[in-house]
Scaffold this motif. Sequence first.
Motif, PDB file in Angstrom:
ATOM      1  N   LEU A  41     -19.912 -16.896 -32.054  1.00  0.00           N
ATOM      2  CA  LEU A  41     -18.495 -16.834 -31.706  1.00  0.00           C
ATOM      3  C   LEU A  41     -17.825 -18.200 -31.654  1.00  0.00           C
ATOM      4  N   TYR A  42     -18.545 -19.216 -31.170  1.00  0.00           N
ATOM      5  CA  TYR A  42     -17.912 -20.504 -30.899  1.00  0.00           C
ATOM      6  C   TYR A  42     -18.254 -21.583 -31.932  1.00  0.00           C
ATOM      7  N   SER A  43     -19.507 -21.671 -32.323  1.00  0.00           N
ATOM      8  CA  SER A  43     -19.901 -22.719 -33.265  1.00  0.00           C
ATOM      9  C   SER A  43     -19.683 -22.322 -34.714  1.00  0.00           C
ATOM     10  N   PHE A  44     -19.903 -21.037 -35.027  1.00  0.00           N
ATOM     11  CA  PHE A  44     -19.777 -20.565 -36.410  1.00  0.00           C
ATOM     12  C   PHE A  44     -18.928 -19.300 -36.469  1.00  0.00           C
ATOM     13  N   PRO A  45     -17.662 -19.401 -36.062  1.00  0.00           N
ATOM     14  CA  PRO A  45     -16.815 -18.208 -36.056  1.00  0.00           C
ATOM     15  C   PRO A  45     -16.379 -17.818 -37.466  1.00  0.00           C
ATOM     16  N   TYR A 149     -14.244 -23.758 -31.661  1.00  0.00           N
ATOM     17  CA  TYR A 149     -14.754 -22.957 -30.548  1.00  0.00           C
ATOM     18  C   TYR A 149     -13.719 -21.959 -30.018  1.00  0.00           C
ATOM     19  N   HIS A 150     -12.468 -22.123 -30.392  1.00  0.00           N
ATOM     20  CA  HIS A 150     -11.391 -21.298 -29.859  1.00  0.00           C
ATOM     21  C   HIS A 150     -10.968 -20.188 -30.827  1.00  0.00           C
ATOM     22  N   ILE A 151     -11.496 -20.201 -32.035  1.00  0.00           N
ATOM     23  CA  ILE A 151     -11.006 -19.298 -33.075  1.00  0.00           C
ATOM     24  C   ILE A 151     -11.272 -17.828 -32.760  1.00  0.00           C
ATOM     25  N   SER A 152     -12.483 -17.463 -32.389  1.00  0.00           N
ATOM     26  CA  SER A 152     -12.808 -16.048 -32.169  1.00  0.00           C
ATOM     27  C   SER A 152     -11.975 -15.447 -31.045  1.00  0.00           C
ATOM     28  N   ARG A 153     -11.876 -16.166 -29.941  1.00  0.00           N
ATOM     29  CA  ARG A 153     -11.112 -15.630 -28.804  1.00  0.00           C
ATOM     30  C   ARG A 153      -9.624 -15.578 -29.126  1.00  0.00           C
ATOM     31  N   THR A 154      -9.132 -16.586 -29.853  1.00  0.00           N
ATOM     32  CA  THR A 154      -7.730 -16.586 -30.247  1.00  0.00           C
ATOM     33  C   THR A 154      -7.413 -15.394 -31.126  1.00  0.00           C
ATOM     34  N   ARG A 155      -8.308 -15.100 -32.061  1.00  0.00           N
ATOM     35  CA  ARG A 155      -8.080 -13.956 -32.954  1.00  0.00           C
ATOM     36  C   ARG A 155      -7.917 -12.670 -32.144  1.00  0.00           C
ATOM     37  N   SER A 156      -8.778 -12.475 -31.153  1.00  0.00           N
ATOM     38  CA  SER A 156      -8.721 -11.243 -30.366  1.00  0.00           C
ATOM     39  C   SER A 156      -7.437 -11.167 -29.543  1.00  0.00           C
ATOM     40  N   ILE A 157      -6.927 -12.319 -29.098  1.00  0.00           N
ATOM     41  CA  ILE A 157      -5.695 -12.340 -28.297  1.00  0.00           C
ATOM     42  C   ILE A 157      -4.469 -12.144 -29.177  1.00  0.00           C
ATOM     43  N   VAL A 158      -4.394 -12.881 -30.285  1.00  0.00           N
ATOM     44  CA  VAL A 158      -3.224 -12.793 -31.170  1.00  0.00           C
ATOM     45  C   VAL A 158      -3.118 -11.412 -31.792  1.00  0.00           C
ATOM     46  N   ASP A 159      -4.239 -10.794 -32.101  1.00  0.00           N
ATOM     47  CA  ASP A 159      -4.229  -9.448 -32.683  1.00  0.00           C
ATOM     48  C   ASP A 159      -3.499  -8.441 -31.796  1.00  0.00           C
ATOM     49  N   ARG A 160      -3.456  -8.694 -30.508  1.00  0.00           N
ATOM     50  CA  ARG A 160      -2.789  -7.786 -29.587  1.00  0.00           C
ATOM     51  C   ARG A 160      -1.268  -7.947 -29.624  1.00  0.00           C
ATOM     52  N   CYS A 161      -0.812  -9.103 -30.084  1.00  0.00           N
ATOM     53  CA  CYS A 161       0.619  -9.403 -30.052  1.00  0.00           C
ATOM     54  C   CYS A 161       1.268  -9.422 -31.428  1.00  0.00           C
ATOM     55  N   TYR A 162       0.454  -9.537 -32.459  1.00  0.00           N
ATOM     56  CA  TYR A 162       0.992  -9.675 -33.812  1.00  0.00           C
ATOM     57  C   TYR A 162       0.318  -8.654 -34.726  1.00  0.00           C
ATOM     58  N   ARG A 186     -16.506 -22.203 -20.901  1.00  0.00           N
ATOM     59  CA  ARG A 186     -15.079 -21.901 -20.781  1.00  0.00           C
ATOM     60  C   ARG A 186     -14.669 -20.705 -21.639  1.00  0.00           C
ATOM     61  N   GLN A 187     -15.116 -20.680 -22.883  1.00  0.00           N
ATOM     62  CA  GLN A 187     -14.737 -19.595 -23.777  1.00  0.00           C
ATOM     63  C   GLN A 187     -15.351 -18.268 -23.337  1.00  0.00           C
ATOM     64  N   THR A 188     -16.571 -18.317 -22.801  1.00  0.00           N
ATOM     65  CA  THR A 188     -17.202 -17.097 -22.304  1.00  0.00           C
ATOM     66  C   THR A 188     -16.421 -16.527 -21.132  1.00  0.00           C
ATOM     67  N   LEU A 189     -16.009 -17.391 -20.216  1.00  0.00           N
ATOM     68  CA  LEU A 189     -15.179 -16.940 -19.097  1.00  0.00           C
ATOM     69  C   LEU A 189     -13.837 -16.420 -19.603  1.00  0.00           C
ATOM     70  N   GLY A 190     -13.316 -17.075 -20.652  1.00  0.00           N
ATOM     71  CA  GLY A 190     -12.062 -16.629 -21.242  1.00  0.00           C
ATOM     72  C   GLY A 190     -12.181 -15.239 -21.840  1.00  0.00           C
ATOM     73  N   TYR A 191     -13.312 -14.957 -22.487  1.00  0.00           N
ATOM     74  CA  TYR A 191     -13.537 -13.622 -23.036  1.00  0.00           C
ATOM     75  C   TYR A 191     -13.568 -12.571 -21.920  1.00  0.00           C
TER      76      TYR A 191
END
Length: 200
Positions: A41-45, A149-162, A186-191
């Motif tokens: 998820l973070y190193s090789f998204p 490291y932020h790409i996977s979580r960002t995708r899941s968040i933006v998909d909800r709004c766009y 940090r990203q795990t807690l964010g998920y």
Amino acid sequence: MPEKPENRGAVTSLPPRRWPRRLAIFLVVAVLVIVPTGGRLYSFPRTDTLADGESVDAILALGGRTETAFYAQQLVEQGKASVLIVSDPYPTDDPDFQPVHDLCASKPADYQLICFRPDPMTTRGEARELGRLAQENGWDRVGVVAATYHISRTRSIVDRCYPGTLLMLEAPLSIRPLNWTYQYVRQTLGYAKVALQNGC
């Protein structure tokens, strides 16, 4: 001598010597779970690219790293989009972020520049603003620039709004090993936070 009645409401505590062992077991399990999952998820998204001649309606640079703004600007200047959107959550009095403030104060002639302060000042706030702008302007294909490291979580968040086609573009960054460790946590807690949220 009568026995003392058992205190059934008392909180049972472990002997002090057992806590280090339990904590060590918990940490080992956490590492065994987070590292393999985090690697994917973070190193090789999963990332997207814009091939020669390919473009999107707009490119959004997430806040958090100033490099994302300038990489997004570079893509727009290469003709990958006609609109550059920059999230600017940075303190106005911090010289480290002055280049982004200067960028937002500029008036480019070759493309449209939109800067905003996200509300809330999180990826969710950025995704909401992107969704609003996309609906307002009729964008059906956008790119979002983020740190690896932020790409996977960002995708899941933006998909909800766009609801349109989303391309997640990886900013070329040099990331120190200690920062990777921090980001895995940090990203795990964010998920976990995203999982508890509903909608955009």
